[in-house]
Scaffold this motif. Structure first.
Motif, short mmCIF file in Angstrom:
data_model
loop_
_atom_site.label_atom_id
_atom_site.label_comp_id
_atom_site.label_asym_id
_atom_site.label_seq_id
_atom_site.Cartn_x
_atom_site.Cartn_y
_atom_site.Cartn_z
N UNK A 82 -38.54 8.38 104.18
CA UNK A 82 -39.01 9.54 104.93
C UNK A 82 -38.79 10.80 104.09
N UNK A 83 -39.77 11.67 104.08
CA UNK A 83 -39.68 12.95 103.37
C UNK A 83 -39.97 14.07 104.36
N UNK A 84 -39.09 15.07 104.39
CA UNK A 84 -39.33 16.25 105.22
C UNK A 84 -39.36 17.49 104.33
N UNK A 85 -40.15 18.45 104.75
CA UNK A 85 -40.24 19.74 104.08
C UNK A 85 -39.83 20.79 105.10
N UNK A 86 -38.84 21.62 104.73
CA UNK A 86 -38.42 22.71 105.60
C UNK A 86 -38.63 24.03 104.89
N UNK A 87 -38.80 25.09 105.67
CA UNK A 87 -38.95 26.41 105.08
C UNK A 87 -37.59 27.05 104.83
N UNK A 121 -46.24 17.75 99.41
CA UNK A 121 -46.60 19.04 98.82
C UNK A 121 -48.11 19.26 98.88
N UNK A 122 -48.88 18.22 98.63
CA UNK A 122 -50.34 18.33 98.69
C UNK A 122 -50.80 18.60 100.12
N UNK A 123 -50.25 17.87 101.08
CA UNK A 123 -50.64 18.04 102.49
C UNK A 123 -50.37 19.46 102.98
N UNK A 124 -49.30 20.06 102.50
CA UNK A 124 -48.91 21.39 102.97
C UNK A 124 -49.36 22.51 102.03
N UNK A 125 -50.02 22.13 100.94
CA UNK A 125 -50.46 23.11 99.94
C UNK A 125 -49.29 23.96 99.42
#
Length: 166
Positions: A82-87, A121-125
């Motif tokens: 699982x990979x999460x991206x947070x601000x 990264x691609x999905x979220x630009x």
């Protein structure tokens, strides 16, 4: 250190005015004003409206700029990664996962993690240069000296995961 203190206050209690930041951080108003100006120029914080006036001009409210930086979290599980991206504020921006079987071993895990990060990264630009940190959750206790997972219960016998531990 003063910038870090201000950023921590904003992370915990935003929105805040310069006067409140100065009081909470035990800094002078002039110091806070200068540092706020620098951090705004660096795009770390933003103004977000005005507080009620206690007489005179309404003071500006400040908060972290959520788009300043991003962080990646990886959770290596038995059957998936699982990979999460947070601000910058710690808010979840995106989450994705890919199948993975622990029997595939560490090299496949690293390849899968890289693929998953690229996809998120691609999905979220989001550009790679906006990433300021990454954490990896692995299935077992870690030997900090050797940089390996010790006897992970979910791994088959003989499979050793080695990570660079900073």
């Amino acid at each position: 250190m003063n910038k870090t203190a201000i950023l921590q206050l904003l992370r915990e209690k935003a929105p805040l005015t310069k006067a409140v930041i100065a009081s909470e951080a035990e800094l002078t108003f002039a110091t806070v004003s200068n540092l706020i100006e620098e951090m705004q120029a660096d795009d770390l914080i933003i103004g977000m409206g005005y507080a009620q006036s206690q007489g005179g001009r309404k003071p500006v409210l400040y908060r972290l700029n959520p788009d300043a930086f991003y962080f990646i979290g990886i959770d290596l599980q038995v059957e998936k990664i699982v990979c999460v991206l947070t601000d910058f504020e710690g808010t979840l921006v995106h989450s994705d996962s890919i199948p993975y079987h622990v029997e595939d071993g560490p090299y496949k895990a690293v390849q899968s993690i890289r693929t998953l990060i690229d996809q998120v990264l691609s999905d979220t630009k989001t550009t790679f240069w906006k990433i300021r940190g990454m954490g990896v959750s692995v299935p077992g206790p870690i030997d900090n000296q050797a940089g390996i997972i010790i006897s992970p219960r979910i791994c088959p016998v003989g499979v050793t995961f080695r990570f660079a531990i900073c």
